[in-house]
Design a protein around this motif. Structure first.
Motif, mmCIF file in Angstrom:
data_model
loop_
_atom_site.group_PDB
_atom_site.id
_atom_site.type_symbol
_atom_site.label_atom_id
_atom_site.label_comp_id
_atom_site.label_asym_id
_atom_site.label_seq_id
_atom_site.Cartn_x
_atom_site.Cartn_y
_atom_site.Cartn_z
ATOM 1 N N UNK A 1 24.397 -9.386 -17.130
ATOM 2 C CA UNK A 1 25.445 -8.966 -18.053
ATOM 3 C C UNK A 1 26.799 -9.474 -17.562
ATOM 4 N N UNK B 1 10.244 -0.844 -9.482
ATOM 5 C CA UNK B 1 10.511 -1.172 -10.882
ATOM 6 C C UNK B 1 11.946 -0.800 -11.246
ATOM 7 N N UNK B 2 12.329 0.406 -10.833
ATOM 8 C CA UNK B 2 13.669 0.912 -11.122
ATOM 9 C C UNK B 2 14.734 -0.032 -10.555
ATOM 10 N N UNK C 1 14.914 -3.254 -12.473
ATOM 11 C CA UNK C 1 15.618 -3.123 -13.755
ATOM 12 C C UNK C 1 17.128 -3.075 -13.531
ATOM 13 N N UNK C 2 17.525 -2.283 -12.531
ATOM 14 C CA UNK C 2 18.965 -2.200 -12.243
ATOM 15 C C UNK C 2 19.508 -3.580 -11.882
ATOM 16 N N UNK D 1 19.687 -5.822 -14.935
ATOM 17 C CA UNK D 1 20.805 -5.407 -15.788
ATOM 18 C C UNK D 1 22.121 -5.888 -15.207
ATOM 19 N N UNK D 2 22.267 -5.724 -13.882
ATOM 20 C CA UNK D 2 23.524 -6.120 -13.247
ATOM 21 C C UNK D 2 23.684 -7.630 -13.258
ATOM 22 N N UNK E 1 7.297 2.816 -8.514
ATOM 23 C CA UNK E 1 8.263 3.147 -9.566
ATOM 24 C C UNK E 1 9.669 2.800 -9.116
ATOM 25 N N UNK E 2 9.946 3.067 -7.827
ATOM 26 C CA UNK E 2 11.281 2.749 -7.314
ATOM 27 C C UNK E 2 11.519 1.248 -7.339
ATOM 28 N N UNK F 1 0.821 -1.203 0.000
ATOM 29 C CA UNK F 1 0.000 0.000 0.000
ATOM 30 C C UNK F 1 0.856 1.254 0.000
ATOM 31 N N UNK G 1 2.822 4.541 -2.117
ATOM 32 C CA UNK G 1 2.395 5.424 -3.189
ATOM 33 C C UNK G 1 3.111 5.065 -4.480
ATOM 34 N N UNK G 2 2.778 5.794 -5.511
ATOM 35 C CA UNK G 2 3.256 5.420 -6.848
ATOM 36 C C UNK G 2 4.774 5.532 -6.951
ATOM 37 N N UNK G 3 5.355 6.456 -6.168
ATOM 38 C CA UNK G 3 6.814 6.590 -6.230
ATOM 39 C C UNK G 3 7.505 5.317 -5.784
#
Lengths: 684, 225
Positions: A684, A672-673, A676-677, A680-681, A669-670, A662, A664-666
């Motif tokens: 590779x 998700x961020x 992704x990081x 990626x790490x 997004x964090x 529950x 907030x959107x930040x």
């Protein structure tokens, strides 16, 4: 691809049950035709499965590859000795249950769900037995689990049924996951999902142990081995009785089948490690004893029977564990004996537990209650049901001349030969297990004296018991067939065992009778000469049992006693029993289920830890008691100390994580961020 | 124009794009953010044109023109209209202050260069240096979405992610097939339209363009249940 009679008949059975699943639901508006079609096709399936089982055991089975399933993995089906035996177990119970269902479902309003899921359930069980690759095995296994969930929640208007169904589904999925893990472990060593390749492959001991543990816990959950039995005492009582008969009678056995398939067949007895057998033996002993102890304290008839299923699965596992120990210690003949004992008890339990659940269903059908405290005196109103139920009671109590005695006697014979094993732990463990088995047998007999006494003897404790009516001819017929089988398997075990003997021959490469026949001395000759009369598993010098002679002796002795007690010419005066001369007796003055089990509750107080509440209403003085109320509740230790903590822990984690849901959107997004990081790490 | 020179130009444009991403992250005034966003669109169009010229793929000219019209002019104009109508001129204090955000942004950029290293070695396209920068731009735009509180800046961040992806596509493959690009362009256009509608709806419903306020009223509703 090799076709054979057994396989063709087995496929016919599958076809018949698929047809039942497709056609019967379409006849929703003609209830009578629907019921007749459903039961008729199920009965046909049972007969065909029996025939396939017999023919598979007598001759060689065959295999076939059906172009179904995944493109690169067609469905492999095969009838081998083990599968044929379990086909026989399935057929021999499905047939009478189908006949019984025709009567039992007469007043069923919602027949269509049963018409869909009952055939699918039977199909799933037959498919598991027939499957010859891991993929189709799992598909049929899940078909069996999921369709039985819908059968358990058939009367879903009651909340406890939905709860039981949920726990059942949860644990069935857990079991499925573990079994899949076991197959995956074997697959990692073989690279093929086909059983044929798995049989040939060598597996490293460590991975074999992992596969064994996963299979053990997975199939153990499904079979109801303590402490993974939590779903069983809830699910069996709430299902319709014909379904409980199938679930307890066959589905638990299919789990045993899966366990034997993976450990004995796919990995093979060469891979056994000593602690495998010891673990199975320990699990069996604990299941046997705790199952029967819990059963003793139940007053819900079907719940009591469900706990007895746990006990009997334990007994089967004791035999299997002994066989595994003996196979590992290179005593193939004795291992074959243990395996035969396990299989014998498997078919016996299918028969008498199916009969017991059908009997309980008949009682439920007539009285409308599962509570034993509301019954009594049913033997006068339901004589047929009572007599057939008694047969099952004697069988499950392991008393001659019925079949339960034979298989438990065989298990004892195996256990008595086990001191040849070396290792102090094992020499201590095997007699302990045998003692547990003996105790479980005695307690089971106590329990069924209680069941039969409280339900069928004495006086009616409630109006519904007093107005009970005998069930119709179909239900009687459905119960009579397994009762007859119980007697036949009990009296003529020596004819049945050679048939069973072919299973260890394929699994161990040796069979009991061939080694006995080639054995020296007169013992072998006696066993072949009078083979139908005497059951001599190891040698006449050790032990032998002749059921026909025992039966004859019992009949003669019983007749003499009857003749002595009822001489001709004497008029018998009938009066109220146990009234001690007092004309004013009341039905509640009888022994009931709770009071009958009270001594055992005292003896095993520490095991049960019952919650007792006594409440007395008095008038001023403590001698002037007007009413005493006594409530005792025995809860399942595993539920209290294992399931509830796990449930609380899961809830706790869910609550802790709920906060993270529950944000907030930040925050999202964090997340998700960061993901992704991380990806990626990582890649590779 | 030799391929060497084309590469020099593209690398230069890529560096400018990265710079704009940093600028987007650092700016607080709405109109400046919008200007930088429009500049990014313009740069993209130029990059596409240069790649089209150097690789000889004439389809890329069309996508360069589309980019110019859509991302350089139309979207900024729509957003500018929204800003003017709704009177949102300044971003409130972001979740992280600018200094910290910049440090994280630099770290993220270094990280993406490190990650793209193995690909760069094997790639033989003229644009291969721009891959790392495009990845960095995607991550920086995401960072912008994370750190800002106004819905409009988040939408600009989202569109900037799309811009960076387009840049990565040009860099990695000399542009996607024209059909795909037209499709994506329409998607972005529609998304922008829907966002625009939403902004007005949100203002009517919540009387605010700040995400915290929206969350607060949602949480409030949860508590009532």
């Amino acid at each position: 691809m090799m076709q054979s009679l057994a396989l063709s008949v087995a496929l016919l059975a599958c076809g018949s049950v698929i047809m039942a699943a497709i056609v019967a639901p379409m006849l929703q508006h003609q209830q009578n035709i629907q019921r007749a079609l459903l039961c008729g096709l199920l009965g046909l399936t049972g007969l065909l499965a029996c025939a396939a089982g017999f023919s598979g055991l007598m001759n060689d089975g065959g295999n076939i590859i059906l172009p179904l399933g995944l493109p690169w993995l067609p469905m492999h089906l095969r009838v081998d000795m083990l599968g044929a035996f379990f086909l026989l177990v399935i057929g021999v119970l499905v047939f009478p249950v189908a006949i019984y269902s025709y009567g039992y479902l007469k007043h069923e309003q919602r027949l269509t769900p049963l018409a869909i899921f009952l055939p699918l359930f039977v199909l799933g069980m037959m498919g598991v037995v027939l499957a010859d690759d891991a993929f189709s095995f799992m598909i049929f296994w899940e078909l069996m689990s999921v369709s039985s969930y819908f059968l358990v929640t058939h009367e879903h208007q009651y909340i406890e049924n939905r709860k039981a169904g949920f726990i059942y589904l949860l644990m069935a999925h857990m079991a499925g996951l573990l079994i899949m893990g076991s197959f995956a472990t074997i697959y990692a060593s073989t690279g093929s999902f086909e059983f044929a390749a798995m049989r040939d492959a060598e597996i490293a001991p460590l991975w074999a142990s992992v596969a064994f543990l996963l299979a053990g816990f997975g199939f153990g959950t499904k079979a109801g081995v303590v402490p993974m039995h939590g779903w069983l005492p809830d699910a069996h009582p709430v299902a319709p009785s014909n379904v409980s008969a199938l679930m307890s009678g066959i589905m638990l056995k299919v789990a045993i089948f899966g366990f034997i398939r993976i450990t004995w067949d796919l990995m093979g007895s060469g891979d056994f490690q000593w602690w495998w057998g010891a673990l199975v033996l320990a699990a069996g002993s604990s299941s046997a004893i705790s199952g029967v102890l819990m059963a003793l304290q139940q007053h819900d008839l079907k719940r009591l029977l469900a706990y007895h299923s746990i006990e009997n699965i334990g007994i089967i596992l004791i035999a299997l564990g002994l066989a595994m120990l003996l196979a590992e210690a290179e005593y193939p003949t004795l291992a074959a004996l243990g395996l035969i004992a396990a299989l014998y008890h498997t078919i016996n339990h299918a028969l008498f537990k199916g009969l017991l659940f059908m009997g309980a269903g008949a009682v439920l059908h007539s009285t409308g209650s599962r509570n034993m405290e509301a019954m009594g005196g049913l033997i006068h109103r339901m004589p047929w049901t009572a007599a057939l139920f008694l047969v099952a009671c004697i069988s499950i109590s392991a008393l001659p001349p019925f079949n339960g005695f034979v298989s438990e006697w065989l298990i004892f014979q195996t256990a008595l030969m086990a001191p040849q094993l070396d290792g102090t732990l094992l020499t201590a463990m095997v007699p302990f297990s045998a003692a547990m088995l003996a105790l479980a047998g005695a307690l089971a007999a106590t329990c069924f004296v209680k069941v039969f006494g409280v339900v069928f003897l004495g006086h009616a404790r409630s109006a519904c018991a007093a107005e009970a009516k005998e069930v119709d001819v179909w239900m009687k017929l459905g119960m009579a067939i397994p009762a007859l089988c119980c007697l036949l398997l009990g009296v003529l075990p020596a004819l049945f065992i050679p048939l069973l003997d072919r299973v260890p021959y394929t699994l161990l490469g040796t069979s009991l009778l061939s080694t006995l026949a080639s054995g020296s001395g007169s013992a072998g000759q006696t066993s072949t000469a009078l083979s139908w009369l005497w059951l001599t598993p190891i040698g006449a010098a050790h032990a032998s049992y002749s059921a026909p002679i025992i039966l004859l002796g019992m009949l003669v002795l019983g007749g003499l006693v009857f003749w002595w007690l009822h001489p001709k010419g004497i008029v018998i005066r009938r009066s109220k029993m146990w009234s001690c001369g007092n004309p004013h007796t009341h039905a509640r003055m009888q022994y009931n289920a709770t009071s009958f089990s009270q001594p055992l509750r005292r003896i095993f107080w520490d095991v049960y830890q019952p919650e007792e509440h006594e409440h007395a209403e008095r008038r001023q003085h403590k001698l002037l008691t007007t009413r005493v109320r006594y409530v005792v509740h025995v809860s399942d230790m595993a539920v209290k100390h294992l399931y509830q903590p796990i449930g609380r822990f899961t809830l706790w984690i869910a609550k802790a994580l709920r906060h993270e849901h529950q944000r907030d959107i930040h925050a999202y997004l964090a997340y998700t961020f960061a993901t992704i990081l991380f990806l990626l790490a990582a890649f590779t | 124009m030799s391929s060497m020179m084309a590469q020099q130009i593209i690398d230069g444009l890529a560096a400018l794009t990265l710079l704009i991403s940093f600028a987007l992250l650092a700016q607080h005034r709405m109109l400046s953010v919008l200007h930088w966003f429009a500049a990014q669109g313009l740069l993209l169009a130029i990059t596409a044109a240069v790649v089209a010229y150097s690789s000889g793929e004439h389809e890329l000219y069309i996508s360069a023109i589309m980019t110019l019209l859509l991302k350089g002019l139309l979207l900024p104009w729509m957003l500018w209209r929204v800003i003017r109508e709704l009177h949102v001129h300044r971003e409130v204090e972001p979740l992280l202050n600018s200094g910290v955000t910049m440090v994280i942004a630099v770290a993220v950029t270094l990280f993406s260069f490190h990650v793209i290293q193995p690909i760069q070695v094997t790639a033989d396209l003229v644009t291969h240096n721009s891959m790392a920068i495009a990845t960095a731009c995607v991550l920086l735009s995401m960072l912008m979405m994370i750190t800002r509180k106004k819905a409009i800046t988040q939408v600009i961040g989202f569109l900037a992610v799309e811009n960076s992806l387009f840049f990565a596509a040009i860099g990695a493959t000399n542009g996607m097939p024209l059909v795909v690009e037209i499709g994506i362009a329409f998607d972005v256009l529609i998304a922008a339209l829907i966002f625009g509608l939403f902004f007005f709806q949100i203002r009517d419903t919540f009387d605010s363009m700040e995400i915290d306020t929206m969350n607060a009223s949602l949480v409030h509703k949860d508590d009532d249940e």
